[in-house]
Design a protein around this motif. Sequence first.
Motif, PDB file in Angstrom:
ATOM      1  N   ILE A 243       0.821  -1.212   0.000  1.00 52.20           N
ATOM      2  CA  ILE A 243       0.000   0.000   0.000  1.00 52.20           C
ATOM      3  C   ILE A 243       0.855   1.262   0.000  1.00 52.20           C
ATOM      4  N   GLN A 244       2.043   1.213   0.581  1.00 55.50           N
ATOM      5  CA  GLN A 244       2.892   2.408   0.593  1.00 55.50           C
ATOM      6  C   GLN A 244       3.346   2.800  -0.815  1.00 55.50           C
ATOM      7  N   PRO A 245       3.974   1.917  -1.576  1.00 50.68           N
ATOM      8  CA  PRO A 245       4.351   2.307  -2.947  1.00 50.68           C
ATOM      9  C   PRO A 245       3.154   2.563  -3.850  1.00 50.68           C
ATOM     10  N   PHE A 246       2.017   1.934  -3.562  1.00 50.26           N
ATOM     11  CA  PHE A 246       0.801   2.201  -4.340  1.00 50.26           C
ATOM     12  C   PHE A 246       0.383   3.656  -4.168  1.00 50.26           C
ATOM     13  N   VAL A 247       0.302   4.105  -2.940  1.00 49.95           N
ATOM     14  CA  VAL A 247      -0.127   5.474  -2.652  1.00 49.95           C
ATOM     15  C   VAL A 247       0.920   6.495  -3.117  1.00 49.95           C
ATOM     16  N   GLU A 248       2.171   6.151  -2.972  1.00 50.67           N
ATOM     17  CA  GLU A 248       3.240   7.110  -3.252  1.00 50.67           C
ATOM     18  C   GLU A 248       3.667   7.138  -4.715  1.00 50.67           C
ATOM     19  N   GLY A 249       2.948   6.399  -5.579  1.00 49.17           N
ATOM     20  CA  GLY A 249       3.220   6.464  -7.004  1.00 49.17           C
ATOM     21  C   GLY A 249       4.513   5.814  -7.438  1.00 49.17           C
ATOM     22  N   GLN A 250       4.949   4.815  -6.689  1.00 49.21           N
ATOM     23  CA  GLN A 250       6.189   4.118  -7.041  1.00 49.21           C
ATOM     24  C   GLN A 250       5.937   2.925  -7.965  1.00 49.21           C
ATOM     25  N   LEU A 251       4.680   2.529  -8.103  1.00 48.68           N
ATOM     26  CA  LEU A 251       4.343   1.382  -8.945  1.00 48.68           C
ATOM     27  C   LEU A 251       3.852   1.799 -10.324  1.00 48.68           C
ATOM     28  N   PHE A 252       3.515   3.087 -10.466  1.00 53.70           N
ATOM     29  CA  PHE A 252       3.037   3.642 -11.731  1.00 53.70           C
ATOM     30  C   PHE A 252       3.298   5.135 -11.695  1.00 53.70           C
ATOM     31  N   GLU A 253       3.100   5.810 -12.808  1.00 52.05           N
ATOM     32  CA  GLU A 253       3.365   7.245 -12.870  1.00 52.05           C
ATOM     33  C   GLU A 253       2.490   7.995 -11.859  1.00 52.05           C
ATOM     34  N   ASP A 254       3.096   8.886 -11.116  1.00 50.93           N
ATOM     35  CA  ASP A 254       2.404   9.583 -10.038  1.00 50.93           C
ATOM     36  C   ASP A 254       1.249  10.452 -10.534  1.00 50.93           C
ATOM     37  N   ASN A 255       1.304  10.893 -11.780  1.00 54.12           N
ATOM     38  CA  ASN A 255       0.263  11.788 -12.288  1.00 54.12           C
ATOM     39  C   ASN A 255      -1.102  11.101 -12.440  1.00 54.12           C
ATOM     40  N   HIS A 256      -1.138   9.780 -12.314  1.00 55.50           N
ATOM     41  CA  HIS A 256      -2.429   9.080 -12.354  1.00 55.50           C
ATOM     42  C   HIS A 256      -3.338   9.536 -11.209  1.00 55.50           C
ATOM     43  N   TRP A 257      -2.745   9.937 -10.083  1.00 51.22           N
ATOM     44  CA  TRP A 257      -3.555  10.304  -8.933  1.00 51.22           C
ATOM     45  C   TRP A 257      -4.422  11.525  -9.200  1.00 51.22           C
ATOM     46  N   GLN A 258      -4.009  12.385 -10.116  1.00 50.92           N
ATOM     47  CA  GLN A 258      -4.832  13.546 -10.463  1.00 50.92           C
ATOM     48  C   GLN A 258      -6.173  13.106 -11.046  1.00 50.92           C
ATOM     49  N   LYS A 259      -6.149  12.036 -11.823  1.00 50.24           N
ATOM     50  CA  LYS A 259      -7.385  11.515 -12.416  1.00 50.24           C
ATOM     51  C   LYS A 259      -8.111  10.568 -11.477  1.00 50.24           C
ATOM     52  N   MET A 260      -7.352   9.750 -10.776  1.00 48.65           N
ATOM     53  CA  MET A 260      -7.953   8.741  -9.901  1.00 48.65           C
ATOM     54  C   MET A 260      -8.697   9.342  -8.718  1.00 48.65           C
ATOM     55  N   ALA A 261      -8.310  10.555  -8.324  1.00 50.88           N
ATOM     56  CA  ALA A 261      -8.908  11.195  -7.161  1.00 50.88           C
ATOM     57  C   ALA A 261     -10.205  11.932  -7.509  1.00 50.88           C
ATOM     58  N   HIS A 262     -10.983  11.365  -8.407  1.00 52.68           N
ATOM     59  CA  HIS A 262     -12.310  11.878  -8.740  1.00 52.68           C
ATOM     60  C   HIS A 262     -13.303  10.880  -8.177  1.00 52.68           C
ATOM     61  N   TYR A 263     -13.987  11.272  -7.108  1.00 55.32           N
ATOM     62  CA  TYR A 263     -14.776  10.318  -6.338  1.00 55.32           C
ATOM     63  C   TYR A 263     -16.280  10.517  -6.518  1.00 55.32           C
ATOM     64  N   LEU A 264     -16.988   9.388  -6.553  1.00 55.00           N
ATOM     65  CA  LEU A 264     -18.443   9.388  -6.604  1.00 55.00           C
ATOM     66  C   LEU A 264     -18.968   8.450  -5.522  1.00 55.00           C
ATOM     67  N   PRO A 265     -20.087   8.804  -4.877  1.00 56.54           N
ATOM     68  CA  PRO A 265     -20.660   7.913  -3.855  1.00 56.54           C
ATOM     69  C   PRO A 265     -21.180   6.625  -4.485  1.00 56.54           C
ATOM     70  N   LEU A 266     -20.971   5.513  -3.793  1.00 58.48           N
ATOM     71  CA  LEU A 266     -21.497   4.234  -4.248  1.00 58.48           C
ATOM     72  C   LEU A 266     -22.956   4.076  -3.814  1.00 58.48           C
ATOM     73  N   GLN A 267     -23.593   3.004  -4.287  1.00 62.76           N
ATOM     74  CA  GLN A 267     -24.992   2.735  -3.943  1.00 62.76           C
ATOM     75  C   GLN A 267     -25.164   2.639  -2.432  1.00 62.76           C
ATOM     76  N   GLY A 268     -26.412   2.797  -2.010  1.00 59.72           N
ATOM     77  CA  GLY A 268     -26.747   2.931  -0.595  1.00 59.72           C
ATOM     78  C   GLY A 268     -26.136   1.903   0.330  1.00 59.72           C
TER      79      GLY A 268
END
Length: 350
Positions: A243-268
């Motif tokens: 989880i540490q390298p996942f969050v810190e962008g060590q497993l993929f380009e860090d700029n993905h987080w700009q797109k990935m951090a678009h959140y929508l609520p899930l079903q009830g």
Amino acid sequence: MQYVNLERIFNKFVQTNELPRAIIRLQKRHSDDFVQLSQGDINEDTPFVLASVTKLWITTILLQLIDQKKLDYDSIISNFLPKEKLENLHSYAGKDQTKYITIADLLFQTSGLPNVFYEEPILLKNRIKQEDFSYSFSDMLYWVKKTPAHFLPGSKEAYYADINYMLLGKIIESVTHQSLDACIEKTILRPLGMAHSFLTSSEFATIPPIYTGKDYLVRPKLISSAQGAGGGISTTADLMSFIQPFVEGQLFEDNHWQKMAHYLPLQGDYAPVEYGGGHMKLTMGQYEKEDRLSFYGHSGLSGAFAFYCPQLDVYLTGTTDNAGRSELCIQLIYLILFELEREEKLRKEA
């Protein structure tokens, strides 16, 4: 890390909820120090079923493939899978909308596809209680086609469904020309030294039983069928290594987080969980407060979890190991983070 009340809070929580075993590991970012609390027959190297935490592995590989320009967020999924198999997968308002589903729709849970584990007419959860059984990707496609979709692909809505990540797993296999378990081993587990982790590819693998709150269910066929949607096995220590390298962008380009951090609520049923690119986000505290704590990563039906809280700069991994009350892992994290926040404030005021 030294927090006086954490052990007391953890032990009380485990006792109150009658958990045979549970474990949580806390580790500050950029630090080797950690706190680990456990109850029952479990330690940092004890394997447990990840369930949907497995989706973080799929997200990782998918983002790597985007970095390698082998696909893109906007790629249509029928470009990678046989069109005849996908025909009428997404039925909405009497029309087949499958040809409009993109990689992003699957990753962000915005395809509108149904969750056949909890929906009529399939309602797989009832069968799961009664027996262990295997199902194929073709079986899953057949069941989804029998169940109406909830909205058009790409709508500004999110609906959690395992079929999204089963499709992503098959797309990964199509693009990489290797099995999903081999791909995960090669690109994630081996590089990160996750020696106690694997994706189940056979019912004959060593798969831990699942506790339901009353008894333990042995479901190797079912879990090995889940593949990228929930077939992972791991440990508290291995999850922390991931989880540490996942969050810190060590497993993929860090700029993905700009797109990935678009959140929508899930079903009830999943409230208050929001979904972004391949991961969950939860926010705690009073709604009107801007400084509310949040944490993101993933939890699973088994009680497994791997999260990061940016405000406290702390990672949390482990399991409450109770599929009958999967929400307990989130409740435990709430309690732990509130205590960490309280002690941080006291430390600053001292």
